[in-house]
Design a protein around this motif. Structure first.
Motif, PDB file in Angstrom:
ATOM      1  N   UNK A  31     -29.918  29.370 138.226  1.00  0.00           N
ATOM      2  CA  UNK A  31     -28.722  28.550 138.022  1.00  0.00           C
ATOM      3  C   UNK A  31     -28.533  27.587 139.193  1.00  0.00           C
ATOM      4  N   UNK A  32     -27.876  26.475 138.921  1.00  0.00           N
ATOM      5  CA  UNK A  32     -27.528  25.550 140.002  1.00  0.00           C
ATOM      6  C   UNK A  32     -26.147  25.935 140.519  1.00  0.00           C
ATOM      7  N   UNK A  33     -26.043  26.134 141.824  1.00  0.00           N
ATOM      8  CA  UNK A  33     -24.841  26.720 142.428  1.00  0.00           C
ATOM      9  C   UNK A  33     -24.467  25.978 143.702  1.00  0.00           C
ATOM     10  N   UNK A  34     -23.164  25.866 143.931  1.00  0.00           N
ATOM     11  CA  UNK A  34     -22.654  25.435 145.219  1.00  0.00           C
ATOM     12  C   UNK A  34     -21.482  26.329 145.599  1.00  0.00           C
ATOM     13  N   UNK A  35     -21.399  26.648 146.898  1.00  0.00           N
ATOM     14  CA  UNK A  35     -20.291  27.445 147.421  1.00  0.00           C
ATOM     15  C   UNK A  35     -19.587  26.606 148.482  1.00  0.00           C
ATOM     16  N   UNK A  36     -18.323  26.322 148.259  1.00  0.00           N
ATOM     17  CA  UNK A  36     -17.540  25.550 149.229  1.00  0.00           C
ATOM     18  C   UNK A  36     -16.889  26.512 150.210  1.00  0.00           C
ATOM     19  N   UNK A  37     -17.198  26.334 151.479  1.00  0.00           N
ATOM     20  CA  UNK A  37     -16.599  27.171 152.516  1.00  0.00           C
ATOM     21  C   UNK A  37     -15.338  26.475 153.026  1.00  0.00           C
ATOM     22  N   UNK A  38     -14.199  26.806 152.396  1.00  0.00           N
ATOM     23  CA  UNK A  38     -12.927  26.194 152.777  1.00  0.00           C
ATOM     24  C   UNK A  38     -12.106  27.110 153.674  1.00  0.00           C
ATOM     25  N   UNK A  39     -12.724  28.196 154.138  1.00  0.00           N
ATOM     26  CA  UNK A  39     -12.058  29.117 155.049  1.00  0.00           C
ATOM     27  C   UNK A  39     -12.313  28.664 156.489  1.00  0.00           C
ATOM     28  N   UNK A  40     -11.261  28.506 157.303  1.00  0.00           N
ATOM     29  CA  UNK A  40     -11.447  28.061 158.694  1.00  0.00           C
ATOM     30  C   UNK A  40     -12.396  28.945 159.503  1.00  0.00           C
ATOM     31  N   UNK A  41     -12.597  30.196 159.082  1.00  0.00           N
ATOM     32  CA  UNK A  41     -13.525  31.086 159.792  1.00  0.00           C
ATOM     33  C   UNK A  41     -14.970  30.605 159.686  1.00  0.00           C
ATOM     34  N   UNK A  42     -15.269  29.844 158.620  1.00  0.00           N
ATOM     35  CA  UNK A  42     -16.597  29.250 158.400  1.00  0.00           C
ATOM     36  C   UNK A  42     -17.726  30.298 158.418  1.00  0.00           C
ATOM     37  N   UNK A  43     -17.462  31.462 157.836  1.00  0.00           N
ATOM     38  CA  UNK A  43     -18.481  32.502 157.755  1.00  0.00           C
ATOM     39  C   UNK A  43     -19.679  32.041 156.938  1.00  0.00           C
ATOM     40  N   UNK A  44     -19.403  31.413 155.807  1.00  0.00           N
ATOM     41  CA  UNK A  44     -20.484  30.946 154.945  1.00  0.00           C
ATOM     42  C   UNK A  44     -21.188  29.736 155.541  1.00  0.00           C
ATOM     43  N   UNK A  45     -20.440  28.899 156.232  1.00  0.00           N
ATOM     44  CA  UNK A  45     -21.042  27.746 156.883  1.00  0.00           C
ATOM     45  C   UNK A  45     -22.093  28.170 157.894  1.00  0.00           C
ATOM     46  N   UNK A  46     -21.790  29.230 158.641  1.00  0.00           N
ATOM     47  CA  UNK A  46     -22.762  29.737 159.611  1.00  0.00           C
ATOM     48  C   UNK A  46     -23.967  30.341 158.906  1.00  0.00           C
ATOM     49  N   UNK A  47     -23.731  31.022 157.777  1.00  0.00           N
ATOM     50  CA  UNK A  47     -24.846  31.571 157.003  1.00  0.00           C
ATOM     51  C   UNK A  47     -25.767  30.436 156.557  1.00  0.00           C
ATOM     52  N   UNK A  48     -25.179  29.311 156.153  1.00  0.00           N
ATOM     53  CA  UNK A  48     -25.956  28.172 155.689  1.00  0.00           C
ATOM     54  C   UNK A  48     -26.783  27.502 156.767  1.00  0.00           C
ATOM     55  N   UNK A  61     -16.649  21.411 153.804  1.00  0.00           N
ATOM     56  CA  UNK A  61     -15.914  20.139 153.748  1.00  0.00           C
ATOM     57  C   UNK A  61     -15.851  19.471 155.113  1.00  0.00           C
ATOM     58  N   UNK A  62     -15.980  18.168 155.118  1.00  0.00           N
ATOM     59  CA  UNK A  62     -15.851  17.428 156.370  1.00  0.00           C
ATOM     60  C   UNK A  62     -14.384  17.300 156.742  1.00  0.00           C
ATOM     61  N   UNK A  63     -14.098  16.998 157.991  1.00  0.00           N
ATOM     62  CA  UNK A  63     -12.723  16.870 158.459  1.00  0.00           C
ATOM     63  C   UNK A  63     -11.983  15.805 157.657  1.00  0.00           C
ATOM     64  N   UNK A  64     -10.853  16.189 157.088  1.00  0.00           N
ATOM     65  CA  UNK A  64     -10.034  15.255 156.329  1.00  0.00           C
ATOM     66  C   UNK A  64     -10.482  15.040 154.901  1.00  0.00           C
ATOM     67  N   UNK A  65     -11.563  15.696 154.490  1.00  0.00           N
ATOM     68  CA  UNK A  65     -12.063  15.520 153.118  1.00  0.00           C
ATOM     69  C   UNK A  65     -11.122  16.177 152.114  1.00  0.00           C
ATOM     70  N   UNK A  66     -10.847  15.481 151.027  1.00  0.00           N
ATOM     71  CA  UNK A  66      -9.970  15.995 149.973  1.00  0.00           C
ATOM     72  C   UNK A  66     -10.734  17.070 149.198  1.00  0.00           C
ATOM     73  N   UNK A  67     -10.250  18.306 149.263  1.00  0.00           N
ATOM     74  CA  UNK A  67     -10.954  19.412 148.633  1.00  0.00           C
ATOM     75  C   UNK A  67     -11.025  19.239 147.118  1.00  0.00           C
ATOM     76  N   UNK A  68      -9.968  18.721 146.519  1.00  0.00           N
ATOM     77  CA  UNK A  68      -9.957  18.520 145.076  1.00  0.00           C
ATOM     78  C   UNK A  68     -11.050  17.553 144.649  1.00  0.00           C
ATOM     79  N   UNK A  69     -11.215  16.475 145.392  1.00  0.00           N
ATOM     80  CA  UNK A  69     -12.261  15.491 145.090  1.00  0.00           C
ATOM     81  C   UNK A  69     -13.638  16.128 145.231  1.00  0.00           C
ATOM     82  N   UNK A  70     -13.812  16.944 146.273  1.00  0.00           N
ATOM     83  CA  UNK A  70     -15.087  17.620 146.488  1.00  0.00           C
ATOM     84  C   UNK A  70     -15.389  18.580 145.341  1.00  0.00           C
TER      85      UNK A  70
END
Length: 225
Positions: A31-48, A61-70
């Motif tokens: 499957x094609x998958x994306x996981x958005x790490x919107x938690x300030x802890x950035x646990x998944x971001x570090x895994x990536x 998400x980048x700083x100031x990026x609209x999460x809904x748009x993403x």
């Protein structure tokens, strides 16, 4: 394409583990998958940032990026979009809930966790009132024993059933492999059984939980068709 949000106000509740287990299992199945790490802890971001073949499924998400748009952009391109949010009623929570097809509430089968999960459901009800729509949701038990069901766990499961709160039949058991996902920054399929005890059982556990989630999403699709 479904948007799945993992939410719980309690830190260390297993949101990131649930997202990465489900996401990488689906990706390994093609499957094609994306996981958005919107938690300030950035646990998944570090895994990536590791060497996993699936590291690109994590999006920070980048700083100031609209999460809904993403979310909308990724939803139009990928079969499954997971969102790991902080769990509190903040802007990210509102954005994620506005697009959620399913909200997962990970929790341990402990009385203290059950009380916090109640707050998570309260936050969800607030978002339902805000958006004037029902938001499908279900509790996912994590770190449960694959061998023994404690009296406390039985009581909590009974109370949840009595309250009419949906929950998964499958749980994420207490397995070394689920910790090693983050220790080695790899998926279950990439871990080495020589280093990780009970790896095969953890992989089967992940497949069962993923299959149940997909089946739940299919039922919702049929119900709304």
């Amino acid at each position: 394409m479904p948007v799945i949000v993992a939410a719980n106000p309690k830190g260390g509740s297993g949101k990131s583990t649930t997202c990465i287990v489900l996401g990488t299992t689906l990706a390994a199945q093609g499957a094609s998958v994306r996981i958005i790490d919107a938690d300030p802890q950035r646990t998944l971001g570090r895994w990536g940032e590791g060497s996993s073949a699936f590291r690109e499924i994590v999006v920070t998400p980048t700083s100031g990026e609209d999460l809904t748009v993403l979310i909308d952009r990724l939803q139009s391109r990928f079969q499954f979009v997971f969102i790991d949010v902080q769990g509190t009623a903040n802007q990210e929570m509102v954005a994620a809930m506005s697009r959620a097809d399913l909200v997962l509430i990970p929790m341990q089968a402990k009385t203290a966790d059950a009380e916090v999960a109640t707050r998570a459901i309260g936050l969800l009800r607030t978002q339902e009132n805000l958006f004037k729509r029902s938001i499908p949701h279900a509790i996912v038990f994590i770190r449960t024993s694959p061998i023994i069901v404690t009296r406390e766990e039985k009581e909590i499961r009974t109370n949840i059933e009595t309250a009419g709160v949906p929950r998964f039949v499958a749980s994420l058991n207490e397995r070394t492999a689920f910790s090693h996902i983050f220790a080695y920054k790899q998926s279950l399929g990439e871990l080495n059984s020589k280093d990780t005890n009970g790896l095969q059982a953890a992989q089967q556990n992940a497949v069962e939980l993923t299959a149940e989630m997909v089946q739940l999403l299919r039922k919702q699709l049929v119900a709304t068709a």
